[in-house]
Design a protein around this motif. Structure first.
Motif, PDB file in Angstrom:
ATOM      1  N   TRP A  97       0.831  -1.200   0.000  1.00  0.00           N
ATOM      2  CA  TRP A  97       0.000   0.000   0.000  1.00  0.00           C
ATOM      3  C   TRP A  97       0.866   1.251   0.000  1.00  0.00           C
ATOM      4  O   TRP A  97       0.608   2.188  -0.745  1.00  0.00           O
ATOM      5  CB  TRP A  97      -0.923  -0.002   1.220  1.00  0.00           C
ATOM      6  N   GLN A  98       1.921   1.257   0.822  1.00  0.00           N
ATOM      7  CA  GLN A  98       2.790   2.422   0.891  1.00  0.00           C
ATOM      8  C   GLN A  98       3.524   2.665  -0.420  1.00  0.00           C
ATOM      9  O   GLN A  98       3.706   3.808  -0.834  1.00  0.00           O
ATOM     10  CB  GLN A  98       3.804   2.280   2.026  1.00  0.00           C
ATOM     11  N   SER A  99       3.956   1.604  -1.069  1.00  0.00           N
ATOM     12  CA  SER A  99       4.694   1.782  -2.313  1.00  0.00           C
ATOM     13  C   SER A  99       3.780   2.210  -3.463  1.00  0.00           C
ATOM     14  O   SER A  99       4.213   2.892  -4.390  1.00  0.00           O
ATOM     15  CB  SER A  99       5.432   0.501  -2.692  1.00  0.00           C
ATOM     16  N   SER A 100       2.502   1.826  -3.395  1.00  0.00           N
ATOM     17  CA  SER A 100       1.593   2.156  -4.501  1.00  0.00           C
ATOM     18  C   SER A 100       0.877   3.485  -4.345  1.00  0.00           C
ATOM     19  O   SER A 100       0.318   3.999  -5.305  1.00  0.00           O
ATOM     20  CB  SER A 100       0.543   1.057  -4.655  1.00  0.00           C
ATOM     21  N   ARG A 101       0.879   4.035  -3.152  1.00  0.00           N
ATOM     22  CA  ARG A 101       0.115   5.280  -2.959  1.00  0.00           C
ATOM     23  C   ARG A 101       0.831   6.465  -3.596  1.00  0.00           C
ATOM     24  O   ARG A 101       2.027   6.631  -3.477  1.00  0.00           O
ATOM     25  CB  ARG A 101      -0.170   5.532  -1.489  1.00  0.00           C
ATOM     26  N   SER A 102       0.048   7.205  -4.273  1.00  0.00           N
ATOM     27  CA  SER A 102       0.564   8.414  -4.896  1.00  0.00           C
ATOM     28  C   SER A 102      -0.520   9.463  -4.790  1.00  0.00           C
ATOM     29  O   SER A 102      -1.587   9.330  -5.379  1.00  0.00           O
ATOM     30  CB  SER A 102       0.914   8.157  -6.358  1.00  0.00           C
ATOM     31  N   HIS A 103      -0.261  10.501  -4.021  1.00  0.00           N
ATOM     32  CA  HIS A 103      -1.280  11.508  -3.801  1.00  0.00           C
ATOM     33  C   HIS A 103      -1.380  12.491  -4.966  1.00  0.00           C
ATOM     34  O   HIS A 103      -2.434  12.986  -5.271  1.00  0.00           O
ATOM     35  CB  HIS A 103      -1.004  12.280  -2.507  1.00  0.00           C
ATOM     36  N   ARG A 104      -0.270  12.743  -5.587  1.00  0.00           N
ATOM     37  CA  ARG A 104      -0.282  13.698  -6.700  1.00  0.00           C
ATOM     38  C   ARG A 104      -0.461  12.980  -8.021  1.00  0.00           C
ATOM     39  O   ARG A 104       0.166  11.969  -8.283  1.00  0.00           O
ATOM     40  CB  ARG A 104       1.021  14.478  -6.737  1.00  0.00           C
ATOM     41  N   LYS A 105      -1.308  13.537  -8.814  1.00  0.00           N
ATOM     42  CA  LYS A 105      -1.506  13.011 -10.151  1.00  0.00           C
ATOM     43  C   LYS A 105      -0.836  13.969 -11.118  1.00  0.00           C
ATOM     44  O   LYS A 105      -0.479  15.086 -10.763  1.00  0.00           O
ATOM     45  CB  LYS A 105      -3.002  12.900 -10.446  1.00  0.00           C
ATOM     46  N   GLU A 106      -0.686  13.532 -12.340  1.00  0.00           N
ATOM     47  CA  GLU A 106      -0.043  14.395 -13.326  1.00  0.00           C
ATOM     48  C   GLU A 106      -0.843  15.672 -13.495  1.00  0.00           C
ATOM     49  O   GLU A 106      -2.058  15.657 -13.565  1.00  0.00           O
ATOM     50  CB  GLU A 106       0.066  13.666 -14.670  1.00  0.00           C
ATOM     51  N   GLY A 107      -0.144  16.775 -13.558  1.00  0.00           N
ATOM     52  CA  GLY A 107      -0.786  18.058 -13.739  1.00  0.00           C
ATOM     53  C   GLY A 107      -1.059  18.796 -12.436  1.00  0.00           C
ATOM     54  O   GLY A 107      -1.293  19.985 -12.439  1.00  0.00           O
ATOM     55  N   GLU A 108      -1.050  18.076 -11.303  1.00  0.00           N
ATOM     56  CA  GLU A 108      -1.272  18.740 -10.023  1.00  0.00           C
ATOM     57  C   GLU A 108       0.034  19.316  -9.516  1.00  0.00           C
ATOM     58  O   GLU A 108       1.076  18.671  -9.591  1.00  0.00           O
ATOM     59  CB  GLU A 108      -1.814  17.753  -8.992  1.00  0.00           C
ATOM     60  N   GLN A 109      -0.026  20.512  -9.009  1.00  0.00           N
ATOM     61  CA  GLN A 109       1.176  21.149  -8.482  1.00  0.00           C
ATOM     62  C   GLN A 109       0.856  21.805  -7.158  1.00  0.00           C
ATOM     63  O   GLN A 109      -0.269  22.232  -6.911  1.00  0.00           O
ATOM     64  CB  GLN A 109       1.690  22.213  -9.450  1.00  0.00           C
ATOM     65  N   GLY A 110       1.858  21.907  -6.326  1.00  0.00           N
ATOM     66  CA  GLY A 110       1.720  22.644  -5.082  1.00  0.00           C
ATOM     67  C   GLY A 110       0.834  21.993  -4.055  1.00  0.00           C
ATOM     68  O   GLY A 110       0.576  20.795  -4.083  1.00  0.00           O
ATOM     69  N   ARG A 111       0.363  22.819  -3.182  1.00  0.00           N
ATOM     70  CA  ARG A 111      -0.428  22.378  -2.049  1.00  0.00           C
ATOM     71  C   ARG A 111      -1.833  21.972  -2.491  1.00  0.00           C
ATOM     72  O   ARG A 111      -2.457  22.656  -3.300  1.00  0.00           O
ATOM     73  CB  ARG A 111      -0.503  23.557  -1.084  1.00  0.00           C
ATOM     74  N   PRO A 112      -2.360  20.843  -1.941  1.00  0.00           N
ATOM     75  CA  PRO A 112      -3.703  20.428  -2.354  1.00  0.00           C
ATOM     76  C   PRO A 112      -4.781  21.374  -1.809  1.00  0.00           C
ATOM     77  O   PRO A 112      -4.620  21.971  -0.750  1.00  0.00           O
ATOM     78  CB  PRO A 112      -3.852  19.042  -1.736  1.00  0.00           C
ATOM     79  N   THR A 113      -5.868  21.470  -2.541  1.00  0.00           N
ATOM     80  CA  THR A 113      -6.992  22.285  -2.094  1.00  0.00           C
ATOM     81  C   THR A 113      -7.678  21.567  -0.936  1.00  0.00           C
ATOM     82  O   THR A 113      -7.411  20.392  -0.658  1.00  0.00           O
ATOM     83  CB  THR A 113      -8.014  22.490  -3.224  1.00  0.00           C
ATOM     84  N   LYS A 114      -8.589  22.265  -0.279  1.00  0.00           N
ATOM     85  CA  LYS A 114      -9.302  21.683   0.843  1.00  0.00           C
ATOM     86  C   LYS A 114     -10.065  20.424   0.414  1.00  0.00           C
ATOM     87  O   LYS A 114     -10.054  19.403   1.110  1.00  0.00           O
ATOM     88  CB  LYS A 114     -10.280  22.708   1.408  1.00  0.00           C
ATOM     89  N   ARG A 115     -10.667  20.469  -0.758  1.00  0.00           N
ATOM     90  CA  ARG A 115     -11.414  19.326  -1.272  1.00  0.00           C
ATOM     91  C   ARG A 115     -10.480  18.143  -1.550  1.00  0.00           C
ATOM     92  O   ARG A 115     -10.778  16.999  -1.185  1.00  0.00           O
ATOM     93  CB  ARG A 115     -12.141  19.750  -2.544  1.00  0.00           C
ATOM     94  N   LYS A 116      -9.328  18.418  -2.207  1.00  0.00           N
ATOM     95  CA  LYS A 116      -8.366  17.353  -2.508  1.00  0.00           C
ATOM     96  C   LYS A 116      -7.805  16.750  -1.227  1.00  0.00           C
ATOM     97  O   LYS A 116      -7.615  15.544  -1.118  1.00  0.00           O
ATOM     98  CB  LYS A 116      -7.217  17.889  -3.368  1.00  0.00           C
ATOM     99  N   ARG A 117      -7.537  17.619  -0.217  1.00  0.00           N
ATOM    100  CA  ARG A 117      -6.989  17.142   1.055  1.00  0.00           C
ATOM    101  C   ARG A 117      -7.978  16.198   1.739  1.00  0.00           C
ATOM    102  O   ARG A 117      -7.589  15.163   2.263  1.00  0.00           O
ATOM    103  CB  ARG A 117      -6.670  18.325   1.963  1.00  0.00           C
ATOM    104  N   ARG A 118      -9.253  16.537   1.699  1.00  0.00           N
ATOM    105  CA  ARG A 118     -10.269  15.670   2.290  1.00  0.00           C
ATOM    106  C   ARG A 118     -10.347  14.329   1.567  1.00  0.00           C
ATOM    107  O   ARG A 118     -10.541  13.285   2.176  1.00  0.00           O
ATOM    108  CB  ARG A 118     -11.624  16.359   2.287  1.00  0.00           C
ATOM    109  N   GLU A 119     -10.201  14.351   0.243  1.00  0.00           N
ATOM    110  CA  GLU A 119     -10.190  13.101  -0.524  1.00  0.00           C
ATOM    111  C   GLU A 119      -8.994  12.243  -0.134  1.00  0.00           C
ATOM    112  O   GLU A 119      -9.114  11.026   0.014  1.00  0.00           O
ATOM    113  CB  GLU A 119     -10.150  13.406  -2.018  1.00  0.00           C
TER     114      GLU A 119
END
Length: 128
Positions: A97-119
């Motif tokens: 699970w740790q090796s497969s998790r990736s919070h950022r997807k292509e095209g996303e930059q910087g700090r996540p928005t409140k909605r993305k953080r909740r997801e």
């Protein structure tokens, strides 16, 4: 010292980053000992076996209380205060699970928005 609060002990041996997070895990009903749900204020005695969730992600950790400590201590001493009895299949699942998790997807930059953080937090298992 004969007994220690569950939340204090889990924080002191570095199973959780803060005592508040440890108390929240107890409130959720996922911290158990011998089939009974432990509240944050439950007194621990030596040689008990506790089942608790990982702070983030899937799986349940199994830990034996070796030494009762109330104050947060260094990592080497914390390792001696508890014995990890987590089954190997849970450890392997967690590693994958740790090796497969990736919070950022292509095209996303910087700090996540409140909605993305909740997801992200929902995926990690903070909300049920």
């Amino acid at each position: 010292m004969e007994t220690v609060r569950v939340d204090k002990w889990m924080w002191a041996v570095r199973l959780f980053k803060t005592r508040g997070v440890a108390a929240r895990a107890c409130e959720s009903g996922r911290v158990k000992s011998g089939g009974r749900i432990l509240k944050a204020s439950t007194s621990l005695r030596g040689d008990e076996v506790i089942e608790l969730p990982f702070p983030e992600g899937p799986g349940t950790r199994v830990v034996r209380v070796v030494e009762l400590i109330e104050k947060r201590v260094g990592a080497p001493q914390a390792r001696l205060a508890c014995e990890d009895l987590t089954p190997p299949d849970v450890v392997e699942t967690r590693r994958q699970w740790q090796s497969s998790r990736s919070h950022r997807k292509e095209g996303e930059q910087g700090r996540p928005t409140k909605r993305k953080r909740r997801e992200i937090e929902e995926r990690r298992g903070f909300f049920e």
